[in-house]
Motif scaffolding. Structure first.
Motif, PDB file in Angstrom:
ATOM      1  N   ASN A   1      39.007 -35.271 -10.578  1.00 45.22           N
ATOM      2  CA  ASN A   1      39.232 -36.493 -11.495  1.00 45.22           C
ATOM      3  C   ASN A   1      38.072 -36.600 -12.638  1.00 45.22           C
ATOM      4  OD1 ASN A   1      40.489 -37.969  -9.487  1.00 45.22           O
ATOM      5  ND2 ASN A   1      39.352 -37.516  -8.840  1.00 45.22           N
ATOM      6  N   TRP A   2      37.080 -35.179 -13.165  1.00 46.24           N
ATOM      7  CA  TRP A   2      36.327 -35.878 -14.213  1.00 46.24           C
ATOM      8  C   TRP A   2      37.052 -35.482 -15.958  1.00 46.24           C
ATOM      9  CZ3 TRP A   2      36.387 -32.925 -18.856  1.00 46.24           C
ATOM     10  CH2 TRP A   2      36.753 -31.399 -19.095  1.00 46.24           C
ATOM     11  N   LYS A   3      38.321 -35.506 -15.589  1.00 49.11           N
ATOM     12  CA  LYS A   3      38.879 -35.863 -17.614  1.00 49.11           C
ATOM     13  C   LYS A   3      38.944 -36.962 -17.506  1.00 49.11           C
ATOM     14  CE  LYS A   3      40.996 -30.927 -17.262  1.00 49.11           C
ATOM     15  NZ  LYS A   3      42.124 -30.274 -17.128  1.00 49.11           N
ATOM     16  N   TRP A   4      39.063 -38.133 -16.798  1.00 51.16           N
ATOM     17  CA  TRP A   4      39.309 -39.509 -16.936  1.00 51.16           C
ATOM     18  C   TRP A   4      37.858 -40.237 -16.308  1.00 51.16           C
ATOM     19  CZ3 TRP A   4      38.382 -42.956 -13.289  1.00 51.16           C
ATOM     20  CH2 TRP A   4      38.239 -42.505 -12.254  1.00 51.16           C
ATOM     21  N   PHE A   5      37.143 -39.506 -15.044  1.00 53.05           N
ATOM     22  CA  PHE A   5      35.473 -39.882 -15.455  1.00 53.05           C
ATOM     23  C   PHE A   5      34.830 -40.246 -16.118  1.00 53.05           C
ATOM     24  CE2 PHE A   5      31.957 -40.553 -13.346  1.00 53.05           C
ATOM     25  CZ  PHE A   5      32.053 -41.797 -12.599  1.00 53.05           C
ATOM     26  N   VAL A   6      34.511 -38.980 -17.239  1.00 46.29           N
ATOM     27  CA  VAL A   6      33.760 -39.124 -18.289  1.00 46.29           C
ATOM     28  C   VAL A   6      33.928 -40.442 -19.412  1.00 46.29           C
ATOM     29  CG1 VAL A   6      32.375 -37.885 -19.445  1.00 46.29           C
ATOM     30  CG2 VAL A   6      33.167 -36.925 -17.494  1.00 46.29           C
ATOM     31  N   PRO A   7      35.857 -40.320 -19.921  1.00 49.20           N
ATOM     32  CA  PRO A   7      35.625 -41.140 -20.466  1.00 49.20           C
ATOM     33  C   PRO A   7      35.515 -42.520 -20.948  1.00 49.20           C
ATOM     34  CG  PRO A   7      37.413 -39.818 -21.322  1.00 49.20           C
ATOM     35  CD  PRO A   7      36.247 -39.912 -19.992  1.00 49.20           C
ATOM     36  N   VAL A   8      36.093 -42.978 -19.165  1.00 49.80           N
ATOM     37  CA  VAL A   8      35.878 -44.845 -18.607  1.00 49.80           C
ATOM     38  C   VAL A   8      34.116 -44.853 -18.955  1.00 49.80           C
ATOM     39  CG1 VAL A   8      35.820 -46.021 -16.630  1.00 49.80           C
ATOM     40  CG2 VAL A   8      38.266 -44.471 -17.485  1.00 49.80           C
ATOM     41  N   LEU A   9      33.329 -43.764 -18.041  1.00 53.22           N
ATOM     42  CA  LEU A   9      31.847 -43.278 -18.180  1.00 53.22           C
ATOM     43  C   LEU A   9      31.542 -44.061 -19.312  1.00 53.22           C
ATOM     44  CD1 LEU A   9      29.754 -44.345 -16.017  1.00 53.22           C
ATOM     45  CD2 LEU A   9      29.542 -42.046 -16.556  1.00 53.22           C
ATOM     46  N   ALA A  10      31.711 -43.394 -20.199  1.00 54.41           N
ATOM     47  CA  ALA A  10      31.405 -43.590 -21.536  1.00 54.41           C
ATOM     48  C   ALA A  10      31.293 -45.037 -22.401  1.00 54.41           C
ATOM     49  CB  ALA A  10      31.876 -42.514 -22.272  1.00 54.41           C
ATOM     50  N   ALA A  11      32.868 -45.347 -21.980  1.00 56.59           N
ATOM     51  CA  ALA A  11      33.589 -46.463 -22.825  1.00 56.59           C
ATOM     52  C   ALA A  11      32.688 -48.452 -22.078  1.00 56.59           C
ATOM     53  CB  ALA A  11      34.875 -46.655 -22.693  1.00 56.59           C
ATOM     54  N   LEU A  12      32.530 -47.667 -20.458  1.00 52.46           N
ATOM     55  CA  LEU A  12      31.791 -48.720 -19.935  1.00 52.46           C
ATOM     56  C   LEU A  12      30.197 -49.060 -20.456  1.00 52.46           C
ATOM     57  CD1 LEU A  12      32.922 -48.375 -16.598  1.00 52.46           C
ATOM     58  CD2 LEU A  12      33.198 -49.851 -17.904  1.00 52.46           C
ATOM     59  N   PHE A  13      29.558 -47.203 -20.379  1.00 55.04           N
ATOM     60  CA  PHE A  13      28.111 -48.102 -21.388  1.00 55.04           C
ATOM     61  C   PHE A  13      28.326 -48.310 -22.733  1.00 55.04           C
ATOM     62  CE2 PHE A  13      25.260 -45.584 -23.820  1.00 55.04           C
ATOM     63  CZ  PHE A  13      23.918 -45.755 -23.040  1.00 55.04           C
ATOM     64  N   PHE A  14      29.384 -48.011 -23.211  1.00 54.12           N
ATOM     65  CA  PHE A  14      29.882 -48.744 -24.973  1.00 54.12           C
ATOM     66  C   PHE A  14      29.824 -49.404 -24.944  1.00 54.12           C
ATOM     67  CE2 PHE A  14      31.830 -49.223 -28.818  1.00 54.12           C
ATOM     68  CZ  PHE A  14      31.035 -48.876 -29.799  1.00 54.12           C
ATOM     69  N   ALA A  15      30.451 -50.514 -24.047  1.00 50.31           N
ATOM     70  CA  ALA A  15      30.918 -52.215 -23.954  1.00 50.31           C
ATOM     71  C   ALA A  15      29.558 -52.753 -23.516  1.00 50.31           C
ATOM     72  CB  ALA A  15      31.927 -51.945 -22.706  1.00 50.31           C
ATOM     73  N   LEU A  16      29.264 -52.038 -22.405  1.00 52.33           N
ATOM     74  CA  LEU A  16      27.740 -52.607 -22.169  1.00 52.33           C
ATOM     75  C   LEU A  16      26.822 -53.421 -23.238  1.00 52.33           C
ATOM     76  CD1 LEU A  16      25.877 -53.515 -19.140  1.00 52.33           C
ATOM     77  CD2 LEU A  16      25.045 -51.665 -19.129  1.00 52.33           C
ATOM     78  N   LEU A  17      26.351 -51.886 -24.058  1.00 52.65           N
ATOM     79  CA  LEU A  17      25.289 -51.361 -25.265  1.00 52.65           C
ATOM     80  C   LEU A  17      26.182 -52.893 -26.292  1.00 52.65           C
ATOM     81  CD1 LEU A  17      23.415 -50.145 -26.276  1.00 52.65           C
ATOM     82  CD2 LEU A  17      24.700 -48.611 -27.532  1.00 52.65           C
ATOM     83  N   ILE A  18      27.131 -53.029 -26.271  1.00 53.92           N
ATOM     84  CA  ILE A  18      27.637 -53.803 -27.513  1.00 53.92           C
ATOM     85  C   ILE A  18      26.941 -55.565 -26.288  1.00 53.92           C
ATOM     86  CG2 ILE A  18      29.761 -54.961 -28.291  1.00 53.92           C
ATOM     87  CD1 ILE A  18      28.832 -52.523 -29.494  1.00 53.92           C
ATOM     88  N   ALA A  19      27.564 -55.120 -25.459  1.00 60.99           N
ATOM     89  CA  ALA A  19      27.008 -56.656 -24.858  1.00 60.99           C
ATOM     90  C   ALA A  19      26.189 -57.199 -24.940  1.00 60.99           C
ATOM     91  CB  ALA A  19      27.663 -56.590 -23.271  1.00 60.99           C
TER      92      ALA A  19
ATOM     93  N   PRO B   1      43.712 -21.358  -0.196  1.00 60.11           N
ATOM     94  CA  PRO B   1      42.890 -22.081  -1.523  1.00 60.11           C
ATOM     95  C   PRO B   1      41.793 -22.994  -1.160  1.00 60.11           C
ATOM     96  CG  PRO B   1      45.343 -21.747  -1.908  1.00 60.11           C
ATOM     97  CD  PRO B   1      44.741 -21.265  -0.784  1.00 60.11           C
ATOM     98  N   ALA B   2      41.009 -23.074  -1.734  1.00 54.72           N
ATOM     99  CA  ALA B   2      39.855 -23.964  -1.235  1.00 54.72           C
ATOM    100  C   ALA B   2      40.240 -25.253  -2.091  1.00 54.72           C
ATOM    101  CB  ALA B   2      38.415 -24.067  -2.370  1.00 54.72           C
ATOM    102  N   HIS B   3      40.149 -26.669  -1.319  1.00 55.04           N
ATOM    103  CA  HIS B   3      40.705 -28.114  -1.745  1.00 55.04           C
ATOM    104  C   HIS B   3      39.789 -28.562  -2.765  1.00 55.04           C
ATOM    105  CE1 HIS B   3      42.865 -31.686  -1.876  1.00 55.04           C
ATOM    106  NE2 HIS B   3      41.775 -32.588  -1.147  1.00 55.04           N
ATOM    107  N   PRO B   4      40.349 -28.557  -4.126  1.00 56.10           N
ATOM    108  CA  PRO B   4      39.279 -29.337  -5.162  1.00 56.10           C
ATOM    109  C   PRO B   4      38.184 -30.718  -4.776  1.00 56.10           C
ATOM    110  CG  PRO B   4      41.518 -29.791  -5.672  1.00 56.10           C
ATOM    111  CD  PRO B   4      41.478 -28.823  -4.717  1.00 56.10           C
ATOM    112  N   THR B   5      36.479 -30.284  -4.689  1.00 60.65           N
ATOM    113  CA  THR B   5      36.200 -31.550  -5.159  1.00 60.65           C
ATOM    114  C   THR B   5      36.865 -33.253  -5.771  1.00 60.65           C
ATOM    115  OG1 THR B   5      34.367 -31.574  -6.589  1.00 60.65           O
ATOM    116  CG2 THR B   5      34.453 -30.297  -4.465  1.00 60.65           C
ATOM    117  N   TRP B   6      36.468 -34.021  -5.030  1.00 60.12           N
ATOM    118  CA  TRP B   6      36.271 -35.366  -6.558  1.00 60.12           C
ATOM    119  C   TRP B   6      36.806 -34.973  -7.562  1.00 60.12           C
ATOM    120  CZ3 TRP B   6      34.128 -38.831  -9.261  1.00 60.12           C
ATOM    121  CH2 TRP B   6      35.501 -40.123  -9.639  1.00 60.12           C
ATOM    122  N   TRP B   7      35.626 -34.872  -7.979  1.00 58.74           N
ATOM    123  CA  TRP B   7      35.151 -34.423  -8.953  1.00 58.74           C
ATOM    124  C   TRP B   7      35.710 -33.262  -9.924  1.00 58.74           C
ATOM    125  CZ3 TRP B   7      32.059 -36.784 -13.012  1.00 58.74           C
ATOM    126  CH2 TRP B   7      31.806 -36.179 -13.861  1.00 58.74           C
ATOM    127  N   GLN B   8      36.515 -32.115  -9.589  1.00 59.13           N
ATOM    128  CA  GLN B   8      36.932 -31.175 -10.244  1.00 59.13           C
ATOM    129  C   GLN B   8      38.579 -31.972 -10.004  1.00 59.13           C
ATOM    130  OE1 GLN B   8      36.652 -28.901  -7.261  1.00 59.13           O
ATOM    131  NE2 GLN B   8      35.651 -27.318  -8.649  1.00 59.13           N
TER     132      GLN B   8
END
Length: 144
Positions: free
Chosen positions: A15-33, A6-13
């Motif tokens: 980690n996307w489940k935790w990366f997308v919410p963290v990225l959204a939270a960082l964007f929201f925090a930057l907007l508030i700042a 079986p093909a080894h999954p990529t980094w994105w495959q």
């Protein structure tokens, strides 16, 4: 016979489940700042104009304001208004929150700068509950 590895999954495959919410939270925090920084800049500009400390000093020294609000009288954070200067002329309209030990109020300032000197058209404190204290003396107090 070939065995399928079986093909080894990529980094994105993996980690996307935790990366997308963290990225959204960082964007929201930057907007508030950015919003908080912009508000602090605007309030800082309003506080840096000469009518602000002169009016506050006059209100803090006025016996009627002290009696109505209680000591010590200090300013709140959300200054509202507008100000503009152009050399020796200018104008300012400010609403400065005041907080005392017994009550709160708003210091209203309408001032015009002519020939390098600020003159106050309106300098009054509206105390919560309806009382209005007009600060009469038109001479600016010494600001420390």
């Amino acid at each position: 016979m070939s065995t399928h590895v079986p093909a080894h999954p990529t980094w994105w495959q993996r980690n996307w489940k935790w990366f997308v919410p963290v990225l959204a939270a960082l964007f929201f925090a930057l907007l508030i700042a950015c919003i908080i920084g912009f508000a602090a800049l605007i309030f800082g500009i309003l506080r840096s104009t000469p009518p602000y400390p002169q009016a506050v000093a006059r209100a803090q020294a006025d016996p009627a304001v002290i009696a109505a609000l209680g000591e010590p009288v200090h300013t709140g954070w959300f200054v509202q208004g507008k100000t503009s200067t152009n050399g020796a002329s200018g104008e300012a309209e400010l609403a400065i929150p005041l907080i005392g030990s017994r009550a709160e109020g708003t210091l209203y300032v309408v001032a015009e700068k002519r020939a390098g000197e600020w003159r106050y058209e309106t300098l009054a404190v509206n105390v919560e509950g309806g009382e209005r204290i007009v600060l009469e003396d038109n001479r600016p107090p010494a600001v420390p």
